[in-house]
Write an enzyme that holds these catalytic residues in place. Sequence first.
Site, PDB file in Angstrom:
ATOM      1  N   ASP A  15      -8.425  16.466  28.459  1.00 14.16           N
ATOM      2  CA  ASP A  15      -7.283  15.538  28.567  1.00 14.16           C
ATOM      3  C   ASP A  15      -6.052  16.306  29.061  1.00 14.16           C
ATOM      4  OD1 ASP A  15      -8.121  13.034  26.511  1.00 14.16           O
ATOM      5  OD2 ASP A  15      -8.995  14.974  26.049  1.00 14.16           O
ATOM      6  N   HIS A 255     -14.355  16.320  32.108  1.00  3.94           N
ATOM      7  CA  HIS A 255     -14.461  14.865  32.288  1.00  3.94           C
ATOM      8  C   HIS A 255     -13.173  14.180  32.750  1.00  3.94           C
ATOM      9  CE1 HIS A 255     -18.051  15.413  29.727  1.00  3.94           C
ATOM     10  NE2 HIS A 255     -17.263  16.102  28.928  1.00  3.94           N
ATOM     11  N   ASP A 256     -12.110  14.340  31.945  1.00  2.65           N
ATOM     12  CA  ASP A 256     -10.969  13.413  32.055  1.00  2.65           C
ATOM     13  C   ASP A 256     -10.198  13.470  33.375  1.00  2.65           C
ATOM     14  OD1 ASP A 256     -11.804  12.638  29.591  1.00  2.65           O
ATOM     15  OD2 ASP A 256     -10.200  13.620  28.487  1.00  2.65           O
TER      16      ASP A 256
END
Length: 325
Positions: A15, A255-256
Amino acid sequence: MTRKVILDVDTGSDDAVAIMLAALHPEIDLVAVCTVKGNQPLANTTENTKRVLDLLKSDVPLYKGCDRPFVREVCPWRIAFEDRATIVDEEGKEHFIHEDFVMLPKSNRKEEEMPAPLFYVDYLSKAKEKVSVVMVGPLTNLAVALAINPDIINNIEELVIMGGADDEANATSSAEFNFFNDPESAQKVFQSGIKKITLCPLDVTHKTMVTKDDCRRFEEINTPAALFASKMCEKRIEVHTQRQPLTLPDSCALHDPLCIAYLIDPSVLTDVRYLHLDISLEGLTDGATIIDHRYFQDNRNVHIAYDGDRKKFVDIMCEAFKLNN
Ligand code: BDR
Ligand code: CA
């Protein structure tokens, strides 16, 4: 084309990189960052988000959101999530993919007074221009906002989500972490009627990995954001290599930030299929994505990415990190 974006995070190592990419890249006009419980309790994800914004010297407003899932915690019979993605080194020291706090100085920044779900309701019901929403943690804040005012969907240009998995899993044998942590919110969001939802599930994030060589590239850029991203990725590579090795050696999923990279350059996702998706809400498959691949189905609600261009992804991050000072 510059895109207005609201980013919802549970910071979280990946994130943190998504925040940096969104705040630094000139094609993203970051309107606000919202936090939610996920990788850590809400107090930590909010503090971590503030630390990253401090590193960037960003004045983007921060809205603190939900500290628990919509209903999951009132159902004691459901399987609990206890795996903190730990590895133990030769000296017996534990390492986590998401430490309690990111390794940056403590922040004195204040969040806005309005809680994140009310910010969504307020901003989206008044917005003169449509905005894209990127959610890379559990979908609780938006689900609560939709329960208050379902019409806010009309001002969402596109919703981009990191979550779910078709042929992969991480939280349980069948579910991905973000959806597993608040399955009802995920289901509510997919059933909300938002005009365009794009999903980056584990299927694509496990193919758009970042390698040790990419970390060297970040280091050469030598800005605070690039150095911090490199440190985060090094740690993620250690944990991934032991727990969930990917097809490239010495690599990790990040991922983010892929969701942000997609808004900057949609061609970073290379195999996107328009399908119908539901979320399982019970038993062994709690939180898993049920994806309908049948040719004749006519209630498609999400564009799901199955593959991506990892080199392009890394190039986009490099472009943004160079702009940090
Ligand atoms: C997702 O779960 C979290 O741990 C990561 O930040 C990412 O959003 C991957 O399953
Ligand atoms: Ca996340």
